[in-house]
Design an enzyme around this catalytic site. Structure first.
Site, mmCIF file in Angstrom:
data_model
loop_
_atom_site.group_PDB
_atom_site.id
_atom_site.type_symbol
_atom_site.label_atom_id
_atom_site.label_comp_id
_atom_site.label_asym_id
_atom_site.label_seq_id
_atom_site.Cartn_x
_atom_site.Cartn_y
_atom_site.Cartn_z
ATOM 1 N N GLY A 242 33.204 0.469 -24.596
ATOM 2 C CA GLY A 242 32.925 1.154 -23.345
ATOM 3 C C GLY A 242 32.983 2.656 -23.505
ATOM 4 O O GLY A 242 32.661 3.199 -24.566
ATOM 5 N N SER A 243 33.429 3.320 -22.467
ATOM 6 C CA SER A 243 33.434 4.784 -22.445
ATOM 7 C C SER A 243 34.613 5.367 -23.206
ATOM 8 O O SER A 243 35.620 4.685 -23.455
ATOM 9 C CB SER A 243 33.499 5.276 -20.996
ATOM 10 N N GLU A 266 35.685 0.828 -29.258
ATOM 11 C CA GLU A 266 34.416 1.445 -29.629
ATOM 12 C C GLU A 266 33.932 2.165 -28.383
ATOM 13 O O GLU A 266 33.716 1.537 -27.345
ATOM 14 C CB GLU A 266 33.431 0.375 -30.101
ATOM 15 N N CYS A 303 25.105 1.920 -27.198
ATOM 16 C CA CYS A 303 26.066 2.865 -27.762
ATOM 17 C C CYS A 303 25.511 3.576 -28.986
ATOM 18 O O CYS A 303 26.072 4.567 -29.442
ATOM 19 C CB CYS A 303 27.378 2.150 -28.104
ATOM 20 N N GLU A 396 28.085 12.757 -24.475
ATOM 21 C CA GLU A 396 27.143 11.660 -24.318
ATOM 22 C C GLU A 396 26.720 11.522 -22.860
ATOM 23 O O GLU A 396 27.538 11.558 -21.946
ATOM 24 C CB GLU A 396 27.780 10.345 -24.783
#
Length: 534
Positions: A242-243, A266, A303, A396
């Site tokens: 996720g974030s 991750e 991602c 991002e």
């Protein structure tokens, strides 16, 4: 196959005690009909206790039993068929092709791990140093090393992969393959997809007579049950996709425990792509089209999306820009997974648009629908000077947005790369001669990323033994591991040495006769042969 909206607590489907919520269809922004109940503190505790009870049983489960179970999980998921695809598409806005492809990826991953653990040699990593009682100046004891399951694992389902990174996804299959009980915190954006896959896992558990605590699914729309799971003393590791904010919060929480545990998070990436002049001259149209295709695949919700491109100023660059603008203009507005992700994308692109030193190169077709969570793709440009001076434009933006940074020289390009933090991937678009002239970039990228790509793009992560889906912080919390591929299992194992054990008490993998036929390191030599007692 009916959606119940219930929790799966150690094999029992029960209504949650803490209210309910609804999934939202992202193409219309309307509620879907099933009400999903939210788990209570007590229900989560029941799942935790059941997992702790199952752990010693699963840890000693024969490898063949684990492999057979994983294969049955794959079979059961495949048998869900159209109801799964329909639910998946409603909850994500993805198309039927994506639903079928991700289902296939999920079942192939289960079967890959089944094959891997059935053989057993690599992940158990057996090492035996036999006793040398007459060794001088001191005798050597008999020491035997083997990896074993770490214990109950909590996995947080990802928003962008409701199958491949969720209930039976990469983290989950790695934990189960290692022999760990699994508790999944389902993602509130796709609770129906989570429930259907959980039903399939429960049928596989029953078919193989595994303990009820092997698997639980916890669902709610908030953060408290996830917090409870991470802080629970029964839990020994956490998997998350996720974030950065979410992964870092879990990491900090796990390290605040009396017994800190690993969080394998991750957390996304901007995945720098370096495009060099000769390559752009030779393959302008191909590189531009592939770049836009990669950027906009799945509305950019990967991602490994190419969120950053580094270029050297050259005559080829303007031709490349024209091709990018042309390709982008053909891309229809795409739907985002949920309102929060959509709003974050709109805020991020708006900030770039308002930045005085950042320029919009081109965009996709405008959003024409008033309902749903739709956005247009957009590519921006900035100078290396601006990029180096302003950290805010390095962050991002999850979705079909990319920033192209123009560099005056090789030295400036290398400086920009040096100032980028850890990433999942790094890509070089280079000619044969540029591979020689710019070989230093490969060395630089190898310190920054987990996967380096030559003349390709980062989207499309192959699932296999050689896969690395990881990278230095902030891409992940531990760059030594991958979250995709068979090597992902090592996150949920820990080594144990058995010293001076009688044969009767040794784990099967360590016994002299080598009944599993494993490849073992015996006194420094790898062999599959039995160990002859002195």
């Amino acid at each position: 196959m009916v959606l119940s909206g219930k929790q799966c607590i150690a094999g029992d489907w029960v209504k949650g005690d803490e209210g309910h919520f609804y999934a939202i269809e992202p193409t219309t922004a309307k509620k879907l009909p099933t009400a999903y109940s939210c788990a209570s503190v007590t229900q989560v505790e029941q799942a935790l206790c059941a997992a702790a009870s199952a752990a010693p049983i699963l840890r000693k489960l024969p490898l063949a039993n684990i492999a057979n179970f994983l294969e049955t999980c794959a079979d059961e998921i495949e048998q869900l068929g159209e109801p799964l695809f329909l639910c998946y598409c409603q909850e994500t806005g993805y198309g039927l092709g994506r639903a079928k492809a991700e289902t296939q990826r999920t079942t192939q991953q289960l079967r890959l791990f089944a094959q891997y653990v059935r053989e057993g040699s690599e992940h158990l990593d057996v090492r035996i140093d036999t006793a040398e009682p007459d060794r001088k100046p001191s005798p050597r004891p008999d020491i035997r090393f083997v990896n074993q399951a770490i214990g109950p694992v909590v996995v947080f389902g990802a928003s962008n992969f409701p199958l491949a990174y969720s209930v039976a996804g990469g983290d989950s299959v790695a934990a189960l393959a290692a022999g760990c009980p699994l508790i999944v915190k389902g993602h509130p954006s796709h609770p129906g997809t989570c429930e259907l896959v959980a039903q399939a896992l429960c049928r596989a558990i029953c078919a193989h007579g595994l303990p009820a605590g092997t698997f639980s699914l916890i669902v709610d729309e908030g953060f408290e049950r996830g917090r409870q799971l991470v802080l629970a003393p029964q839990v020994k590791a956490v998997g998350f996709t996720g974030s950065l904010a979410g992964g870092r919060a879990l990491f900090d929480l796990a390290n605040s425990r009396e017994e800190p545990i690993p969080v394998f998070a991750e957390m996304g990436s901007i995945n720098p792509v370096v495009m060099l002049p000769q390559r752009l001259t030779e393959c302008t149209q191909e590189v531009a089209k592939d770049y836009v295709d990669s950027l906009t695949l799945g509305t950019g919700q990967f991602c490994v999306n190419p969120g950053l491109v580094l270029v050297l100023k050259s005559e080829a660059l303007q031709t490349f820009y024209r091709q990018v603008i042309q390709s982008l203009a053909e891309v229809e507005a795409g739907v985002m997974l949920n309102q929060r992700i959509c709003q974050a994308y709109l805020a991020g692109t708006s900030a770039l648009r308002q930045h005085s030193e950042v320029h919009s190169l081109g965009g996709g077709q405008p959003v024409v629908r008033e309902d749903g969570y739709y956005v247009r793709a957009e590519v921006f440009t900035a100078s290396a000077k601006t990029f180096l001076a302003d950290v805010s434009i390095r962050e991002e933006i999850f979705g079909p947005c990319s920033l192209i940074v123009e560099c005056e020289s090789k030295q400036v390009l290398e400086r920009v790369l040096s100032n980028i933090p850890g990433q999942l991937t790094g890509t070089l678009q280079v000619s044969e001669q540029e591979m020689v002239d710019y070989v230093s970039l490969i060395d630089l990228l190898s310190q920054k990323v987990g996967r380096i790509i030559i003349n390709g793009f980062p989207t499309g992560v192959e699932v296999g033994p050689s896969t690395v889906h990881g990278g230095p912080y902030p891409a992940t919390t531990d760059a030594r591991f991958t979250s995709v591929g068979t090597a992902a299992i090592f996150r949920f194992l820990r080594p144990v040495a058995h010293q001076n054990f009688p044969q009767s008490l040794l784990p099967t993998a360590l016994k002299n006769e080598n009944p599993l036929g494993l490849r073992r390191c015996v006194n420094g030599v790898y062999t599959c042969e039995p160990l002859v007692s002195a």
